[in-house]
Design a protein around this motif. Structure first.
Motif, PDB file in Angstrom:
ATOM      1  N   GLY A   1       0.221  -1.117   0.270  1.00 20.36           N
ATOM      2  CA  GLY A   1      -0.134  -0.281   0.048  1.00 20.36           C
ATOM      3  C   GLY A   1       0.456   1.491  -0.107  1.00 20.36           C
ATOM      4  O   GLY A   1       0.394   2.490  -0.556  1.00 20.36           O
ATOM      5  N   ARG A   2       2.437   1.607   0.700  1.00 19.02           N
ATOM      6  CA  ARG A   2       2.703   2.823   0.397  1.00 19.02           C
ATOM      7  C   ARG A   2       3.346   2.738  -1.071  1.00 19.02           C
ATOM      8  O   ARG A   2       4.333   3.327  -1.165  1.00 19.02           O
ATOM      9  CB  ARG A   2       4.063   2.334   1.901  1.00 19.02           C
ATOM     10  CG  ARG A   2       3.245   2.265   3.237  1.00 19.02           C
ATOM     11  CD  ARG A   2       4.264   2.772   4.206  1.00 19.02           C
ATOM     12  NE  ARG A   2       3.595   1.708   5.348  1.00 19.02           N
ATOM     13  CZ  ARG A   2       4.707   0.761   6.325  1.00 19.02           C
ATOM     14  NH1 ARG A   2       6.092   1.660   5.929  1.00 19.02           N
ATOM     15  NH2 ARG A   2       4.666   0.986   7.336  1.00 19.02           N
ATOM     16  N   MET A   3       3.617   1.815  -1.466  1.00 17.38           N
ATOM     17  CA  MET A   3       4.164   2.210  -3.041  1.00 17.38           C
ATOM     18  C   MET A   3       2.880   3.354  -4.169  1.00 17.38           C
ATOM     19  O   MET A   3       2.151   3.287  -3.692  1.00 17.38           O
ATOM     20  CB  MET A   3       3.640   0.903  -4.200  1.00 17.38           C
ATOM     21  CG  MET A   3       5.431  -0.072  -3.308  1.00 17.38           C
ATOM     22  SD  MET A   3       4.844  -2.053  -3.971  1.00 17.38           S
ATOM     23  CE  MET A   3       4.625  -1.628  -5.946  1.00 17.38           C
ATOM     24  N   SER A   4       3.382   3.774  -4.754  1.00 18.98           N
ATOM     25  CA  SER A   4       2.591   4.884  -5.747  1.00 18.98           C
ATOM     26  C   SER A   4       2.279   4.633  -6.375  1.00 18.98           C
ATOM     27  O   SER A   4       2.164   3.056  -6.963  1.00 18.98           O
ATOM     28  CB  SER A   4       4.058   5.569  -6.551  1.00 18.98           C
ATOM     29  OG  SER A   4       4.324   4.866  -7.031  1.00 18.98           O
ATOM     30  N   ALA A   5       0.186   4.977  -6.560  1.00 20.19           N
ATOM     31  CA  ALA A   5      -0.132   4.019  -7.310  1.00 20.19           C
ATOM     32  C   ALA A   5       0.538   3.845  -9.037  1.00 20.19           C
ATOM     33  O   ALA A   5      -0.073   2.609  -9.462  1.00 20.19           O
ATOM     34  CB  ALA A   5      -1.157   4.738  -7.981  1.00 20.19           C
ATOM     35  N   ALA A   6       1.249   4.633  -9.258  1.00 17.91           N
ATOM     36  CA  ALA A   6       2.261   4.242 -10.887  1.00 17.91           C
ATOM     37  C   ALA A   6       2.581   2.206 -10.544  1.00 17.91           C
ATOM     38  O   ALA A   6       2.807   1.952 -10.982  1.00 17.91           O
ATOM     39  CB  ALA A   6       2.884   4.981 -11.857  1.00 17.91           C
ATOM     40  N   ALA A   7       3.655   2.787  -9.264  1.00 13.50           N
ATOM     41  CA  ALA A   7       3.745   1.814  -8.870  1.00 13.50           C
ATOM     42  C   ALA A   7       3.529   0.197  -8.887  1.00 13.50           C
ATOM     43  O   ALA A   7       3.855  -0.794  -9.675  1.00 13.50           O
ATOM     44  CB  ALA A   7       5.599   1.664  -7.918  1.00 13.50           C
ATOM     45  N   LYS A   8       2.410   0.374  -8.154  1.00 16.63           N
ATOM     46  CA  LYS A   8       1.369  -0.372  -7.934  1.00 16.63           C
ATOM     47  C   LYS A   8       1.071  -1.506  -9.193  1.00 16.63           C
ATOM     48  O   LYS A   8       0.874  -2.789  -9.545  1.00 16.63           O
ATOM     49  CB  LYS A   8       0.230  -0.744  -7.192  1.00 16.63           C
ATOM     50  CG  LYS A   8       0.542  -0.288  -5.995  1.00 16.63           C
ATOM     51  CD  LYS A   8      -0.443  -0.429  -4.886  1.00 16.63           C
ATOM     52  CE  LYS A   8      -0.943   0.996  -4.490  1.00 16.63           C
ATOM     53  NZ  LYS A   8      -1.594   1.690  -3.112  1.00 16.63           N
ATOM     54  N   GLN A   9       0.540  -0.474 -10.220  1.00 16.83           N
ATOM     55  CA  GLN A   9      -0.087  -0.447 -11.354  1.00 16.83           C
ATOM     56  C   GLN A   9       0.957  -1.323 -12.331  1.00 16.83           C
ATOM     57  O   GLN A   9       0.647  -2.383 -12.785  1.00 16.83           O
ATOM     58  CB  GLN A   9      -0.385   0.705 -12.000  1.00 16.83           C
ATOM     59  CG  GLN A   9      -1.681   0.987 -13.366  1.00 16.83           C
ATOM     60  CD  GLN A   9      -3.052   0.676 -13.015  1.00 16.83           C
ATOM     61  OE1 GLN A   9      -3.035   1.807 -12.251  1.00 16.83           O
ATOM     62  NE2 GLN A   9      -3.718   0.308 -13.782  1.00 16.83           N
ATOM     63  N   GLU A  10       2.259  -0.860 -12.159  1.00 19.94           N
ATOM     64  CA  GLU A  10       2.386  -1.500 -13.275  1.00 19.94           C
ATOM     65  C   GLU A  10       3.303  -2.787 -12.837  1.00 19.94           C
ATOM     66  O   GLU A  10       3.614  -3.846 -13.275  1.00 19.94           O
ATOM     67  CB  GLU A  10       4.480  -0.460 -12.946  1.00 19.94           C
ATOM     68  CG  GLU A  10       5.282  -0.539 -13.935  1.00 19.94           C
ATOM     69  CD  GLU A  10       6.818  -1.701 -13.703  1.00 19.94           C
ATOM     70  OE1 GLU A  10       7.514  -1.763 -14.660  1.00 19.94           O
ATOM     71  OE2 GLU A  10       6.841  -1.592 -12.492  1.00 19.94           O
ATOM     72  N   THR A  11       3.705  -3.189 -11.014  1.00 18.88           N
ATOM     73  CA  THR A  11       3.907  -4.299 -10.625  1.00 18.88           C
ATOM     74  C   THR A  11       2.325  -5.694 -11.305  1.00 18.88           C
ATOM     75  O   THR A  11       3.065  -6.562 -11.679  1.00 18.88           O
ATOM     76  CB  THR A  11       4.037  -4.432  -9.627  1.00 18.88           C
ATOM     77  OG1 THR A  11       4.794  -3.307  -9.118  1.00 18.88           O
ATOM     78  CG2 THR A  11       4.504  -5.901  -8.621  1.00 18.88           C
ATOM     79  N   MET A  12       1.541  -4.610 -10.933  1.00 17.47           N
ATOM     80  CA  MET A  12      -0.264  -5.613 -11.554  1.00 17.47           C
ATOM     81  C   MET A  12       0.456  -6.092 -12.687  1.00 17.47           C
ATOM     82  O   MET A  12      -0.009  -7.328 -13.099  1.00 17.47           O
ATOM     83  CB  MET A  12      -1.051  -5.451 -11.252  1.00 17.47           C
ATOM     84  CG  MET A  12      -1.965  -4.846  -9.677  1.00 17.47           C
ATOM     85  SD  MET A  12      -1.444  -6.454  -9.097  1.00 17.47           S
ATOM     86  CE  MET A  12      -2.082  -7.457  -9.960  1.00 17.47           C
TER      87      MET A  12
END
Length: 702
Positions: free
Chosen positions: A525-536
């Motif tokens: 949850g502490r990652m930026s939205a963009a980083a989360k999106q990229e990992t997903m």
């Protein structure tokens, strides 16, 4: 009407009460969680219920006072034995007797001579406390009360025990409660006479007195008439609020829609699967609502993967046949884009214009979308609350669909902007909510339930293992990943905590990298939205095989190829959460597995939770069980989101009263929708007492 002046004594600030200084007032304001910028008031103290009682009414001789009992004795004080000089760790002992025997009173670190003053040699005192033994002699260590014979009446023989917080003593709270009880005003009766006589309940004032100043232990029990009455009052206030909210929502007249059947049949023919019976029924219920001239306010409950999105699409297609637009609102951009991904191909095939609108979109992309919504060319808009910001104009918005309702309480329903306020409302939730909670939180809505899973969904094999089996788990996981499977590994925390002996996602990620190298990725949850999106993205395209995550993946992540879910420290998760997490697999064609890893020792409740999850995949059964194990505030994960957490009602004991309160509120409101006259004013008083007066301004409109 403004707040009745009879209630003033209960709404005064605690600082105006004798003996409450700024420090105690600030402590209580924090403890009771007073709304932003307000202080705690007398009413908060009144509504703070005891968690039990100490019974001091056992008055016996020393001979009949047994080990571990709380007793009240009349003692004759014989002599004092203070500690020797320079040995402060030795206790001060007081020797005493009555006709039946002898005993000692023991005080540690008793400086300043107060013990001698309180227990003068040669006099008698009432002493109350718990009996223990030392070297075969009876004694009471630090008695709770020492009172002079003529002041016996001040010794509370039945004493309520309150939940406390750091810095708040039970003595201070009890004293304050008694002061406030004395100023309790006479209030009009709001319970209908039939209910009152059926249960034979006391008045509100007498009920409060029984609970806070009981004369015998039975009076303060959760199932005693006093506490039952107060629980019912709390339920009644909540149910009445929902009736008022509902009438406001529905009173905004809806539009009776007519359908051609043309678009909906096109959508049906493009679906790659047949609808389940539950989906068909929900669609029929929604169509009836849309066709009626009342405004629709419906909750669509469906377990993970029960196909709610398709039901919503059919509703939006029906709306399009009647010439109006629909908006679908999700809580996060991730979820909004996921809905869009599901809907877009189906809409394209059926010839429906469908767009995604989020707050982060560049202006150049937004312009044509805004133009299309304003001209009516675009029928369906999917997005976050950005859909309702100024600058977004719909030509004719007829339906608002809101996803993941439980983050979206009554206040939010009322606060949907003007664009969404007069539209029909369909709210979807993937949290199966037990009936009691549906009444409590959504009593203002009709409910449709999807119980069965769509065809072709595989059952999920669930196993429970101790973390001691870690090496075996890794071996098995390795084999499965080599065969082409993808897996989630969920941990409760992002990083290591000093207080909890729990493996964090970061530590686990580091461990798993040693085995799986670059095939592992981490998301939290502490990652930026963009980083989360990229990992997903990397996980959905199968570039990453193993995703280590915290609970951010709980809602709405769809990766059909992922077939293994490992939940570490499963004992730390709630049932609803475990169920939601497990629902992230089993979405593709292959058999899926869920592995719950726990760390010993397990509490009884944790054991029961893991057994429940292992035993059933029915979300509704799980939710009912969760309610039994945890109490209602947590089931919706909403201790803090403006949901009515109860202070007087304890759902396990008082749940049956909710039905009575629901029926009584409905009848009272139907008979007197503007709550006027003596009966209506009594009910308004009730709303003020339970801080539901936000609903009162809505009455005048009626």
């Amino acid at each position: 009407m403004s707040r009745p002046s009879t209630l003033d004594p209960l709404f005064r600030s605690l600082q105006s009460i004798k003996g409450v200084g700024p420090q105690l007032a600030a402590l209580l304001t924090r403890y009771f969680g007073a709304p932003e910028g307000q202080e705690a008031i007398a009413l908060d103290i009144l509504m703070h219920m005891p968690s039990g009682v100490v019974d001091r009414s056992r008055q016996v001789g020393i001979a009949e006072a047994y080990l571990g009992q709380v007793v009240t004795l009349l003692l004759h004080i014989d002599r004092h034995q203070p500690p020797p000089r320079g040995k402060p760790q030795v206790p001060h002992r007081v020797f005493a007797h009555d006709e039946t025997g002898e005993m000692q009173l023991v005080f540690f670190r008793a400086q300043g001579g107060w013990v001698e003053k309180a227990l003068p040699v040669g006099e008698q005192r009432y002493v109350s406390g718990k009996i223990d033994f030392f070297n075969g002699e009876k004694q009471i260590t630090h008695p709770d009360y020492v009172v002079e014979v003529d002041k016996f009446a001040t010794l509370p023989l039945v004493e309520p025990v309150y939940p406390l917080t750091q810095g708040l003593s039970s003595k201070a709270l009890t004293k304050l409660t008694r002061q406030i009880i004395e100023t309790l005003p006479e209030l009009p009766e709001w319970i209908p006479p039939a209910t009152l006589s059926h249960f034979n309940w006391p008045t509100f004032g007498n009920a409060m007195r029984s609970v806070h100043t009981p004369t015998n232990p039975a009076e303060a029990e959760l199932w005693a008439p006093a506490r039952m009455r107060l629980a019912y009052d709390e339920y009644l206030a909540g149910q009445l609020t929902l009736q008022i909210v509902r009438s406001t929502m529905v009173a905004a007249r809806g539009i009776a829609r007519t359908f051609t059947g043309e678009i909906t049949s096109r959508v049906l023919s493009t679906l790659p699967f047949a609808l389940t019976a539950g989906q068909e029924q929900a669609i029929a219920e929604i169509r009836d609502d849309l066709a009626s001239s009342d405004r629709m306010s419906r909750l669509l409950q469906g377990d993970v993967g029960a196909g709610k999105t398709v039901v919503a699409l059919m509703a939006m297609a029906a709306m399009a046949e009647s010439g109006a637009q629909s908006a679908m609102m999700a809580p996060t951009e991730l979820l909004a884009s996921q809905h869009f991904k599901t809907l877009k191909p189906l809409c394209d095939a059926a010839g429906l214009g469908c767009v995604l609108l989020t707050g982060k979109m560049p202006a150049a992309e937004r312009r044509p979308i805004l133009a299309g919504l304003a001209s009516g060319e675009i029928t369906i808009a999917v997005g976050t609350h950005a859909l309702f910001q100024s600058g977004v104009e719909f030509k004719d918005l007829g339906l608002t669909v809101v996803d993941e309702q439980h983050r979206f309480g009554v206040h939010q329903r009322l606060a949907l902007s003007d664009k969404g306020r007069h539209t029909d409302l369909l709210v979807m939730t993937a949290t199966p909510i037990p009936r009691t909670l549906v009444l409590t939180h959504f009593g203002d809505m009709e409910v449709s339930v999807l119980r069965e899973k769509p065809k072709g969904r595989q059952p999920i094999d669930t196993a429970v293992l101790s973390i001691g089996d870690y090496p075996r788990v890794i071996q098995r996981l390795k084999t499965r990943i080599e065969e082409g499977a993808q897996a989630f590994w969920v941990c409760p925390l992002v990083e290591e905590s000093e207080h909890l002996d729990v493996v964090s996602a970061e530590d686990r990620f580091a461990e798993l990298r040693k085995v799986f190298g670059d095939q592992v990725a981490l998301i939290h949850g502490r990652m930026s939205a963009a980083a989360k999106q990229e990992t997903m993205q990397r996980f959905s395209t199968n570039e990453v095989k193993l995703l280590v995550a915290t609970t951010v993946i709980e809602v709405g992540v769809d990766v059909p190829n992922a077939s293994i879910m490992i939940i570490e420290h499963a004992e730390r998760f709630g049932l609803a959460q475990l169920h939601q997490l497990r629902g992230r697999v089993g979405r593709g064609a292959q058999r899926s597995a869920c592995l719950l890893l726990y760390k010993d020792p397990l509490s009884e409740t944790a054991k029961a939770r893991l057994e429940t999850i292992k035993g059933t995949e029915d979300g509704f059964e799980i939710a009912e069980r969760d309610l039994e194990l945890r109490g209602q505030g947590d089931v919706l994960g909403t201790r803090q989101s403006g949901m009515p957490g109860y202070r007087l009602a304890v759902p396990d004991v008082h749940r049956h009263l909710l039905d009575y309160a629901h029926d009584d509120a409905k009848a009272a409101f139907a008979a007197n929708p503007s709550l006027t006259g003596p009966d209506g004013e009594a009910l308004q008083t009730l709303l003020y007492l339970f801080r539901k007066d936000l609903a009162i301004p809505l009455l005048r409109a009626g």
